[in-house]
Design a protein around this motif. Sequence first.
Motif, PDB file in Angstrom:
ATOM      1  N   TYR A 123       0.848  -1.192   0.000  1.00 33.01           N
ATOM      2  CA  TYR A 123       0.000   0.000   0.000  1.00 33.01           C
ATOM      3  C   TYR A 123       0.881   1.240   0.000  1.00 33.01           C
ATOM      4  O   TYR A 123       1.835   1.307   0.759  1.00 33.01           O
ATOM      5  CB  TYR A 123      -0.854   0.051   1.278  1.00 33.01           C
ATOM      6  CG  TYR A 123      -1.891  -1.035   1.389  1.00 33.01           C
ATOM      7  CD1 TYR A 123      -1.517  -2.349   1.668  1.00 33.01           C
ATOM      8  CD2 TYR A 123      -3.241  -0.756   1.257  1.00 33.01           C
ATOM      9  CE1 TYR A 123      -2.468  -3.349   1.786  1.00 33.01           C
ATOM     10  CE2 TYR A 123      -4.200  -1.762   1.377  1.00 33.01           C
ATOM     11  CZ  TYR A 123      -3.804  -3.048   1.633  1.00 33.01           C
ATOM     12  OH  TYR A 123      -4.747  -4.037   1.748  1.00 33.01           O
ATOM     13  N   HIS A 132     -14.555  -7.039   0.860  1.00 30.36           N
ATOM     14  CA  HIS A 132     -14.612  -8.283   0.087  1.00 30.36           C
ATOM     15  C   HIS A 132     -14.623  -9.476   1.035  1.00 30.36           C
ATOM     16  O   HIS A 132     -14.346  -9.338   2.226  1.00 30.36           O
ATOM     17  CB  HIS A 132     -13.396  -8.389  -0.844  1.00 30.36           C
ATOM     18  CG  HIS A 132     -12.093  -8.501  -0.107  1.00 30.36           C
ATOM     19  ND1 HIS A 132     -11.430  -7.418   0.404  1.00 30.36           N
ATOM     20  CD2 HIS A 132     -11.335  -9.578   0.220  1.00 30.36           C
ATOM     21  CE1 HIS A 132     -10.326  -7.813   1.004  1.00 30.36           C
ATOM     22  NE2 HIS A 132     -10.239  -9.128   0.920  1.00 30.36           N
ATOM     23  N   ASP A 134     -12.872 -13.424   1.328  1.00 31.29           N
ATOM     24  CA  ASP A 134     -11.838 -14.290   0.754  1.00 31.29           C
ATOM     25  C   ASP A 134     -12.493 -15.643   0.497  1.00 31.29           C
ATOM     26  O   ASP A 134     -12.638 -16.438   1.417  1.00 31.29           O
ATOM     27  CB  ASP A 134     -10.653 -14.433   1.722  1.00 31.29           C
ATOM     28  CG  ASP A 134      -9.822 -13.168   1.803  1.00 31.29           C
ATOM     29  OD1 ASP A 134     -10.335 -12.088   1.479  1.00 31.29           O
ATOM     30  OD2 ASP A 134      -8.652 -13.269   2.189  1.00 31.29           O
ATOM     31  N   ILE A 144      -7.273 -17.904   7.787  1.00 25.36           N
ATOM     32  CA  ILE A 144      -6.377 -17.013   7.062  1.00 25.36           C
ATOM     33  C   ILE A 144      -5.548 -16.282   8.107  1.00 25.36           C
ATOM     34  O   ILE A 144      -6.053 -15.959   9.185  1.00 25.36           O
ATOM     35  CB  ILE A 144      -7.177 -16.048   6.180  1.00 25.36           C
ATOM     36  CG1 ILE A 144      -7.832 -16.849   5.060  1.00 25.36           C
ATOM     37  CG2 ILE A 144      -6.302 -14.954   5.609  1.00 25.36           C
ATOM     38  CD1 ILE A 144      -8.599 -16.042   4.080  1.00 25.36           C
ATOM     39  N   SER A 146      -2.915 -12.992   8.557  1.00 29.68           N
ATOM     40  CA  SER A 146      -2.560 -11.747   7.872  1.00 29.68           C
ATOM     41  C   SER A 146      -1.610 -10.926   8.739  1.00 29.68           C
ATOM     42  O   SER A 146      -1.880 -10.701   9.914  1.00 29.68           O
ATOM     43  CB  SER A 146      -3.873 -11.015   7.592  1.00 29.68           C
ATOM     44  OG  SER A 146      -3.663  -9.661   7.356  1.00 29.68           O
ATOM     45  N   TRP A 179      -8.169 -15.286  11.106  1.00 29.57           N
ATOM     46  CA  TRP A 179      -9.591 -15.606  11.173  1.00 29.57           C
ATOM     47  C   TRP A 179      -9.914 -16.871  10.448  1.00 29.57           C
ATOM     48  O   TRP A 179      -9.319 -17.213   9.439  1.00 29.57           O
ATOM     49  CB  TRP A 179     -10.489 -14.474  10.815  1.00 29.57           C
ATOM     50  CG  TRP A 179     -10.668 -14.031   9.416  1.00 29.57           C
ATOM     51  CD1 TRP A 179     -11.365 -14.651   8.429  1.00 29.57           C
ATOM     52  CD2 TRP A 179     -10.200 -12.802   8.880  1.00 29.57           C
ATOM     53  NE1 TRP A 179     -11.370 -13.882   7.324  1.00 29.57           N
ATOM     54  CE2 TRP A 179     -10.661 -12.741   7.571  1.00 29.57           C
ATOM     55  CE3 TRP A 179      -9.438 -11.743   9.415  1.00 29.57           C
ATOM     56  CZ2 TRP A 179     -10.376 -11.671   6.751  1.00 29.57           C
ATOM     57  CZ3 TRP A 179      -9.162 -10.681   8.604  1.00 29.57           C
ATOM     58  CH2 TRP A 179      -9.631 -10.655   7.290  1.00 29.57           C
ATOM     59  N   HIS A 188     -14.482  -7.804   4.690  1.00 30.14           N
ATOM     60  CA  HIS A 188     -13.441  -6.985   5.312  1.00 30.14           C
ATOM     61  C   HIS A 188     -12.763  -6.150   4.238  1.00 30.14           C
ATOM     62  O   HIS A 188     -12.873  -6.445   3.044  1.00 30.14           O
ATOM     63  CB  HIS A 188     -12.422  -7.880   6.022  1.00 30.14           C
ATOM     64  CG  HIS A 188     -11.786  -8.865   5.096  1.00 30.14           C
ATOM     65  ND1 HIS A 188     -12.400 -10.051   4.736  1.00 30.14           N
ATOM     66  CD2 HIS A 188     -10.627  -8.812   4.395  1.00 30.14           C
ATOM     67  CE1 HIS A 188     -11.631 -10.673   3.884  1.00 30.14           C
ATOM     68  NE2 HIS A 188     -10.543  -9.952   3.639  1.00 30.14           N
ATOM     69  N   VAL A 190      -9.678  -2.514   3.704  1.00 27.23           N
ATOM     70  CA  VAL A 190      -8.696  -1.602   4.290  1.00 27.23           C
ATOM     71  C   VAL A 190      -8.984  -0.198   3.769  1.00 27.23           C
ATOM     72  O   VAL A 190      -9.100   0.015   2.555  1.00 27.23           O
ATOM     73  CB  VAL A 190      -7.254  -2.023   3.925  1.00 27.23           C
ATOM     74  CG1 VAL A 190      -6.236  -1.040   4.494  1.00 27.23           C
ATOM     75  CG2 VAL A 190      -6.968  -3.434   4.436  1.00 27.23           C
ATOM     76  N   ARG A 205       2.940   0.544   3.447  1.00 27.50           N
ATOM     77  CA  ARG A 205       2.506  -0.554   4.313  1.00 27.50           C
ATOM     78  C   ARG A 205       2.578  -1.841   3.500  1.00 27.50           C
ATOM     79  O   ARG A 205       2.163  -1.854   2.334  1.00 27.50           O
ATOM     80  CB  ARG A 205       1.075  -0.346   4.780  1.00 27.50           C
ATOM     81  CG  ARG A 205       0.469  -1.575   5.467  1.00 27.50           C
ATOM     82  CD  ARG A 205      -0.959  -1.307   5.942  1.00 27.50           C
ATOM     83  NE  ARG A 205      -1.461  -2.445   6.707  1.00 27.50           N
ATOM     84  CZ  ARG A 205      -2.305  -3.363   6.217  1.00 27.50           C
ATOM     85  NH1 ARG A 205      -2.769  -3.271   4.976  1.00 27.50           N
ATOM     86  NH2 ARG A 205      -2.705  -4.372   6.977  1.00 27.50           N
ATOM     87  N   ASN A 207       1.421  -5.971   3.607  1.00 27.05           N
ATOM     88  CA  ASN A 207       0.571  -6.950   4.273  1.00 27.05           C
ATOM     89  C   ASN A 207       0.832  -8.311   3.636  1.00 27.05           C
ATOM     90  O   ASN A 207       0.918  -8.425   2.405  1.00 27.05           O
ATOM     91  CB  ASN A 207      -0.912  -6.576   4.116  1.00 27.05           C
ATOM     92  CG  ASN A 207      -1.834  -7.705   4.485  1.00 27.05           C
ATOM     93  OD1 ASN A 207      -2.285  -8.464   3.629  1.00 27.05           O
ATOM     94  ND2 ASN A 207      -2.105  -7.864   5.760  1.00 27.05           N
ATOM     95  N   THR A 209      -0.827 -12.057   3.397  1.00 30.63           N
ATOM     96  CA  THR A 209      -1.933 -12.934   3.804  1.00 30.63           C
ATOM     97  C   THR A 209      -1.643 -14.356   3.367  1.00 30.63           C
ATOM     98  O   THR A 209      -1.399 -14.638   2.193  1.00 30.63           O
ATOM     99  CB  THR A 209      -3.329 -12.528   3.291  1.00 30.63           C
ATOM    100  OG1 THR A 209      -3.276 -12.227   1.932  1.00 30.63           O
ATOM    101  CG2 THR A 209      -3.893 -11.363   4.041  1.00 30.63           C
TER     102      THR A 209
HETATM  103  C1  MD6 Z   1      -4.746  -6.114   4.301  1.00 25.44           C
HETATM  104  N1  MD6 Z   1      -6.094  -8.026   4.087  1.00 25.44           N
HETATM  105  O1  MD6 Z   1      -4.746  -6.196   5.524  1.00 25.44           O
HETATM  106  C2  MD6 Z   1      -5.734  -6.845   3.477  1.00 25.44           C
HETATM  107  N2  MD6 Z   1      -8.021 -10.956   3.904  1.00 25.44           N
HETATM  108  O2  MD6 Z   1      -3.943  -5.414   3.699  1.00 25.44           O
HETATM  109  C3  MD6 Z   1      -7.053  -8.836   3.664  1.00 25.44           C
HETATM  110  O3  MD6 Z   1      -7.739  -8.652   2.705  1.00 25.44           O
HETATM  111  C4  MD6 Z   1      -7.273 -10.013   4.437  1.00 25.44           C
HETATM  112  O4  MD6 Z   1      -5.990  -9.176   6.251  1.00 25.44           O
HETATM  113  C5  MD6 Z   1      -8.261 -12.066   4.578  1.00 25.44           C
HETATM  114  C6  MD6 Z   1      -7.751 -12.259   5.815  1.00 25.44           C
HETATM  115  C7  MD6 Z   1      -6.957 -11.300   6.387  1.00 25.44           C
HETATM  116  C8  MD6 Z   1      -6.718 -10.140   5.691  1.00 25.44           C
END
Ligand code: MD6
Length: 214
Positions: A123, A132, A134, A144, A146, A179, A188, A190, A205, A207, A209
Motif C-alpha cells: 500500500y 470483500h 476471501d 487465514i 494476515s 480468522w 473486510h 482496508v 505498508r 501486508n 496474507t
Molecule cells: C490487508 N487483508 O490487511 C488486506 N483478507 O492489507 C485482507 O484482505 C485479508 O488481512 C483475509 C484475511 C486477512 C486479511
Amino acid sequence: MMQADLFADEKRDVELGPGAAILSRFALDAADALIAHIERMSVLSPFRHMETRGGKAMSVAMFNCGAWGWVSDRSGYRYDAIDPVTALPWPDLPTLFLDLANRAADALGFGGFVPDACLVNRYVVGSRLSLHQDRDERDRDAPIVSVSLGLPATFLWGGHKRNDRPARHRLFHGDVVVWGGPSRLVFHGVDELKDADHPSTGAMRYNLTFRKTR
Ligand code: MD6
Ligand code: FE
C-alpha cells in the motif's frame, strides 16, 4: 500529529468474533526480517497492479510466494502456480513465513496450519482495498493469517452481508490478524492509507496474507 499514531500505545489483542482476533505485535520481532524477504522476493516476482474483472487497476500492488498465487485479471480471480508476469513459478515461501503463520494460527486454536499461498500486498498513500470476502480458496476449514508491516492502516471488519456496517480497527507494524471457523467469510477491507513515514518501510505498508488454498 501523524508520528504519534505510528505505534500502538499499548499491546492489546482484540477479539473480532468467533475464530477471529488481532494478535497485537505478534510478528514484531520478525518484522525487519520479513521486510528483507519481501524486498528480496520482489526482485524475482515484481509488485504489480492487477486488473479487476471490470478492467480497473487495483490501487494495492501485489505479488505472491508459495506454490499457489492469487491472481486477478479480466477473466476474474483464481489461484495460479505460475506468475503471469514472469511465466515462472512464484518465489518459495520462506521458512520464517511458514513458521510465523503456523504459530499465529495455533494461538487461535487452528493447529497444523500449513499455508500453500502467501499474497504480498503493498500500500502507498491513498491505496485501499474495498470490502470483500476471501472465497477463492477450496479449503474453507483452514483459517487465514494476515501480517501488517510498516505504516498503520484502518482495517474494516464487516459482517456476513456486504451491507453490514464495518467496525474499524487500527492495524500496526507487527500485528497479526487470524480468522477462521465461523468468521472465515466475513466481509473486510482496508481504508485509504494515510501519509506518514515509518522507520522500517518509509511511506508504505506491506501486508502478508497466508492461505491454504486446497
Ligand atoms: C490487508 N487483508 O490487511 C488486506 N483478507 O492489507 C485482507 O484482505 C485479508 O488481512 C483475509 C484475511 C486477512 C486479511
Ligand atoms: Fe481479504
